[in-house]
Write an enzyme that holds these catalytic residues in place. Sequence first.
Site, PDB file in Angstrom:
ATOM      1  N   LYS A   1      -6.156 -29.699  15.611  1.00 29.95           N
ATOM      2  CA  LYS A   1      -4.865 -30.123  16.184  1.00 29.95           C
ATOM      3  C   LYS A   1      -3.823 -29.843  15.378  1.00 29.95           C
ATOM      4  O   LYS A   1      -3.798 -29.725  14.158  1.00 29.95           O
ATOM      5  CB  LYS A   1      -4.801 -31.916  16.121  1.00 29.95           C
ATOM      6  CG  LYS A   1      -5.435 -32.613  17.189  1.00 29.95           C
ATOM      7  CD  LYS A   1      -5.147 -34.185  17.249  1.00 29.95           C
ATOM      8  CE  LYS A   1      -5.832 -34.854  18.159  1.00 29.95           C
ATOM      9  NZ  LYS A   1      -5.645 -36.272  18.039  1.00 29.95           N
TER      10      LYS A   1
ATOM     11  N   HIS B   1      -8.516 -42.780  26.175  1.00 26.75           N
ATOM     12  CA  HIS B   1      -7.198 -42.808  25.530  1.00 26.75           C
ATOM     13  C   HIS B   1      -6.772 -44.119  25.873  1.00 26.75           C
ATOM     14  O   HIS B   1      -6.311 -44.397  27.080  1.00 26.75           O
ATOM     15  CB  HIS B   1      -6.384 -41.856  26.156  1.00 26.75           C
ATOM     16  CG  HIS B   1      -5.108 -41.630  25.617  1.00 26.75           C
ATOM     17  ND1 HIS B   1      -4.236 -40.792  24.940  1.00 26.75           N
ATOM     18  CD2 HIS B   1      -4.137 -42.689  25.869  1.00 26.75           C
ATOM     19  CE1 HIS B   1      -3.184 -41.165  24.610  1.00 26.75           C
ATOM     20  NE2 HIS B   1      -2.786 -42.312  25.150  1.00 26.75           N
TER      21      HIS B   1
ATOM     22  N   ARG C   1       9.366 -43.392  20.812  1.00 30.38           N
ATOM     23  CA  ARG C   1      10.120 -43.317  21.839  1.00 30.38           C
ATOM     24  C   ARG C   1       9.700 -44.095  23.015  1.00 30.38           C
ATOM     25  O   ARG C   1       8.544 -44.764  23.109  1.00 30.38           O
ATOM     26  CB  ARG C   1      10.584 -42.051  22.348  1.00 30.38           C
ATOM     27  CG  ARG C   1       8.943 -41.238  22.467  1.00 30.38           C
ATOM     28  CD  ARG C   1       9.094 -39.832  23.322  1.00 30.38           C
ATOM     29  NE  ARG C   1       8.189 -39.084  23.125  1.00 30.38           N
ATOM     30  CZ  ARG C   1       6.834 -39.175  23.988  1.00 30.38           C
ATOM     31  NH1 ARG C   1       6.949 -39.966  24.982  1.00 30.38           N
ATOM     32  NH2 ARG C   1       5.951 -38.399  23.813  1.00 30.38           N
TER      33      ARG C   1
HETATM   34  P1  ADP Z   1       3.542 -38.856  27.406  1.00 28.34           P
HETATM   35  O1  ADP Z   1       2.379 -39.497  26.439  1.00 28.34           O
HETATM   36  O2  ADP Z   1       4.797 -39.873  27.471  1.00 28.34           O
HETATM   37  O3  ADP Z   1       3.273 -38.218  28.484  1.00 28.34           O
HETATM   38  P2  ADP Z   1       4.184 -36.538  26.056  1.00 28.34           P
HETATM   39  O4  ADP Z   1       4.107 -35.967  24.629  1.00 28.34           O
HETATM   40  O5  ADP Z   1       2.934 -35.897  26.825  1.00 28.34           O
HETATM   41  O6  ADP Z   1       4.145 -37.937  26.244  1.00 28.34           O
HETATM   42  O7  ADP Z   1       5.557 -35.833  26.828  1.00 28.34           O
HETATM   43  C1  ADP Z   1       6.505 -36.800  27.111  1.00 28.34           C
HETATM   44  C2  ADP Z   1       7.612 -36.124  28.073  1.00 28.34           C
HETATM   45  O8  ADP Z   1       8.293 -35.173  27.284  1.00 28.34           O
HETATM   46  C3  ADP Z   1       6.999 -35.057  29.110  1.00 28.34           C
HETATM   47  O9  ADP Z   1       7.366 -35.223  30.388  1.00 28.34           O
HETATM   48  C4  ADP Z   1       7.214 -33.755  28.454  1.00 28.34           C
HETATM   49  O10 ADP Z   1       7.268 -33.031  29.562  1.00 28.34           O
HETATM   50  C5  ADP Z   1       8.045 -34.053  27.425  1.00 28.34           C
HETATM   51  N1  ADP Z   1       8.080 -33.146  26.257  1.00 28.34           N
HETATM   52  C6  ADP Z   1       6.915 -33.242  25.527  1.00 28.34           C
HETATM   53  N2  ADP Z   1       7.156 -32.358  24.401  1.00 28.34           N
HETATM   54  C7  ADP Z   1       8.429 -31.675  24.782  1.00 28.34           C
HETATM   55  C8  ADP Z   1       9.318 -30.686  24.057  1.00 28.34           C
HETATM   56  N3  ADP Z   1       8.730 -30.369  22.952  1.00 28.34           N
HETATM   57  N4  ADP Z   1      10.246 -30.344  24.575  1.00 28.34           N
HETATM   58  C9  ADP Z   1      10.739 -30.928  25.591  1.00 28.34           C
HETATM   59  N5  ADP Z   1      10.139 -32.006  26.360  1.00 28.34           N
HETATM   60  C10 ADP Z   1       8.973 -32.246  25.990  1.00 28.34           C
HETATM   61  P1  ADP Z   2      -0.454 -34.821  21.672  1.00 32.55           P
HETATM   62  O1  ADP Z   2       0.449 -35.060  20.484  1.00 32.55           O
HETATM   63  O2  ADP Z   2      -0.567 -33.619  22.438  1.00 32.55           O
HETATM   64  O3  ADP Z   2      -0.058 -35.944  22.674  1.00 32.55           O
HETATM   65  P2  ADP Z   2      -2.880 -36.610  21.043  1.00 32.55           P
HETATM   66  O4  ADP Z   2      -3.370 -36.460  19.362  1.00 32.55           O
HETATM   67  O5  ADP Z   2      -2.171 -37.611  21.314  1.00 32.55           O
HETATM   68  O6  ADP Z   2      -1.945 -35.015  21.038  1.00 32.55           O
HETATM   69  O7  ADP Z   2      -3.950 -35.924  21.855  1.00 32.55           O
HETATM   70  C1  ADP Z   2      -3.729 -35.728  23.176  1.00 32.55           C
HETATM   71  C2  ADP Z   2      -5.239 -36.027  23.731  1.00 32.55           C
HETATM   72  O8  ADP Z   2      -6.350 -35.210  23.370  1.00 32.55           O
HETATM   73  C3  ADP Z   2      -5.741 -37.480  23.766  1.00 32.55           C
HETATM   74  O9  ADP Z   2      -5.083 -38.350  24.769  1.00 32.55           O
HETATM   75  C4  ADP Z   2      -7.120 -37.487  23.982  1.00 32.55           C
HETATM   76  O10 ADP Z   2      -7.434 -37.147  25.493  1.00 32.55           O
HETATM   77  C5  ADP Z   2      -7.712 -36.164  23.306  1.00 32.55           C
HETATM   78  N1  ADP Z   2      -7.961 -36.374  22.174  1.00 32.55           N
HETATM   79  C6  ADP Z   2      -7.266 -36.371  20.887  1.00 32.55           C
HETATM   80  N2  ADP Z   2      -7.803 -36.536  19.872  1.00 32.55           N
HETATM   81  C7  ADP Z   2      -9.111 -36.635  20.100  1.00 32.55           C
HETATM   82  C8  ADP Z   2     -10.525 -36.961  19.524  1.00 32.55           C
HETATM   83  N3  ADP Z   2     -10.599 -37.043  18.103  1.00 32.55           N
HETATM   84  N4  ADP Z   2     -11.571 -36.850  20.170  1.00 32.55           N
HETATM   85  C9  ADP Z   2     -11.577 -36.828  21.610  1.00 32.55           C
HETATM   86  N5  ADP Z   2     -10.403 -36.736  22.024  1.00 32.55           N
HETATM   87  C10 ADP Z   2      -9.182 -36.651  21.752  1.00 32.55           C
HETATM   88 MG    MG Z   3      -0.596 -38.054  22.457  1.00 32.43          MG
END
Ligand code: ADP
Ligand code: ADP
Ligand code: MG
Length: 642
Positions: free
Chosen positions: A158, A208, A296
């Site tokens: 990651k 998740h 957030r």
């Molecule tokens: P959530 O768990 O709320 O879906 P995400 O991390 O997937 O959280 O992102 C939330 C929202 O923020 C999404 O709609 C995504 O398009 C937007 N987003 C995530 N990362 C970025 C970034 N680096 N710049 C702009 N928008 C972002």
């Molecule tokens: P992001 O910042 O992109 O949201 P996360 O760490 O929240 O990254 O992980 C995004 C998704 O990846 C999780 O919702 C889950 O589905 C999968 N994931 C993350 N860590 C693990 C893990 N250790 N084992 C299995 N699936 C994982």
């Molecule tokens: Mg996440």
Amino acid sequence: MFDKILIANRGEIACRVIDTCRRLGVKVVAVYSEADADARHVAMADEAVCIGPAASGLSYLDIGKVVAAAQQTGAQAVHPGYGFLSENPDFVAALEGAGITFIGPGAEAIRAMGLKDAAKARMEAAGVPVVPGYHGAEQDPGRLEAEAALIGYPVLIKAVAGGGGRGMRLVERAEAFEDALESARVEALGAFGNGDVLIEKFIEHPRHIEVQVFGDGQRAVHLFERDCSLQRRHQKVIEEAPAPGMTQEVRAAMGGAAVRAAKAIGYKGAGTVEFIVDGSGGLRPDGFWFMEMNTRLQVEHPVSEEITGVDLVEWQLRVAAGEPLPCAQEDLTIRGHAMEARLYAEDVPAGFLPATGRLERLRFGPGRVDTGVREGDVISPHYDPMIAKLTCHGATRAEARAALAEGLAATEVAGVVTNLGFLGRLIDHAGFRAGDVETGLIARDLEALTAPCTEPELLALAALAALGLNEGGPGEGFALWAPLSWPVTLLRGAEPVEGRISALGGGAYGVEIGGAEMRAERGPEGWRIDGRSLKARAEVIGGEVQVFGAEPMVFALPDPLEVGAEAAGEGAILAPMPGVVRSLHVRAGETVQAGDRLAVMEAMKMEHVMRAPHDGVVAELAVAAGDQLEAGALIVRIEAEA
Ligand code: ADP
Ligand code: ADP
Ligand code: MG
């Protein structure tokens, strides 16, 4: 409470924040890019400031411009929404420097959780279970590979600065480690400007489950969990609360860990603590691990609002304005079940590619709708292609699910391709219905979830609409001689679906399509196919046939010239759709050559030129200029010369 705040965001979340401000009597300043001048959030706000061109880097992500807009309009506070600047500590510091309140946590709390490795170390120290793995500073590939071997495959690489599932790679075997590391690094560097990674044990059968927390800097509470296991490529698709199979014991353990996490960083405002959960067997109090904290409001916060009755944005405003937490943990209870689906402009068969276009039709079914667009608005390529979030509540999970299925089936979008059909299939998936959720569910059943619908009844509806028969058409009068029939071609992408419709008289038609023969009758409530009323409905919108209902579909119509040419196989040129004869270019008895212009029709605000399909003589001229024709009406018949 504040008198006036600025919202440093766009789309549905800006609109959602405005709703609460309106209710609380708080004035709202919107900011917008040039591409968003006519956007819904701008129309809803009390004041609006243009902060630059479409590119987010020059507008929504430009700290200087957003702060200047707040100063210029006298906004006392700024709500960041999600995405954009919501987790940017420099933005928080810039606002503080300008004497403006950031509606969210302090810069320190955001920094503490901003990088996944530092956050995990911090959480471990606070007694929160973290995913076993390596989150040290050393980034040498040899060291990382050795750590992966120690953890045991499969592992997840990651990006420490990651988000939105980017910079993440699942590695099943040691041989694949090196390449996966390289590609994760490249992606992370490109997306976040930071190529550092951590290695985690990949939890098998992962679920998740995240906990909504809320703090006021002193105290913190949790508003229970959300299950976001339905993901595609680590991106959430459907979310619900409470989590299927959750027990009081596990909820207390997860909620407690989340509150400890919030308190460890003196958290102020709304936040989400995300856990990865071992979904093999039932949920266990020792079967969940901290993944990350999002400092957030989360996209999927509506499901928590629906089951708790709390308006999280109101809490955000109150706490930011200096009020204490509105209630204690004991005051919070769960009422029923809520489920949310994210409706995106995306081309599912093309691999979920983001789509753009004008929303020629946008209507929603019952349920809560969070949206930033209206009918007629354009989904532009500049931003996230989310159209809306649909959230339904029910007394039980089954009721919430049924309500969402109905809400999705009643939703009508035309002009832009969407994932609506995919969402409907997902909601109907047997495993999902049973609460058997896991992050791998979508990938495993992707084919069934995205296969084109071939139900003949729905194809029949589309074919009837394509020939303009919804509004009444030919048939009755002509049926005296012989059944009139018309070929019809629907294009699913480039793939033609061929059919034939025959008028049987009395408003009834025989429809052959999709390998079936059916009888269609027009009733007051729409079409009855083989005596059965269908909930689905079809319409021609913007030159495309839209089927709405549980299996929404869109078909293009082939070039009407080609339809004319095909219909003319027997020498008859038929009106391809209802319309008016603009002009005639031949007389009866005249000799024509293939391709000669015969007549011009105007239909659906477009002109269609009918041309001779082959050389011959005009044997019959059935219409005059100005005639209103129904679809399938004879215009001219060309007889090949002997
Ligand atoms: P959530 O768990 O709320 O879906 P995400 O991390 O997937 O959280 O992102 C939330 C929202 O923020 C999404 O709609 C995504 O398009 C937007 N987003 C995530 N990362 C970025 C970034 N680096 N710049 C702009 N928008 C972002
Ligand atoms: P992001 O910042 O992109 O949201 P996360 O760490 O929240 O990254 O992980 C995004 C998704 O990846 C999780 O919702 C889950 O589905 C999968 N994931 C993350 N860590 C693990 C893990 N250790 N084992 C299995 N699936 C994982
Ligand atoms: Mg996440």
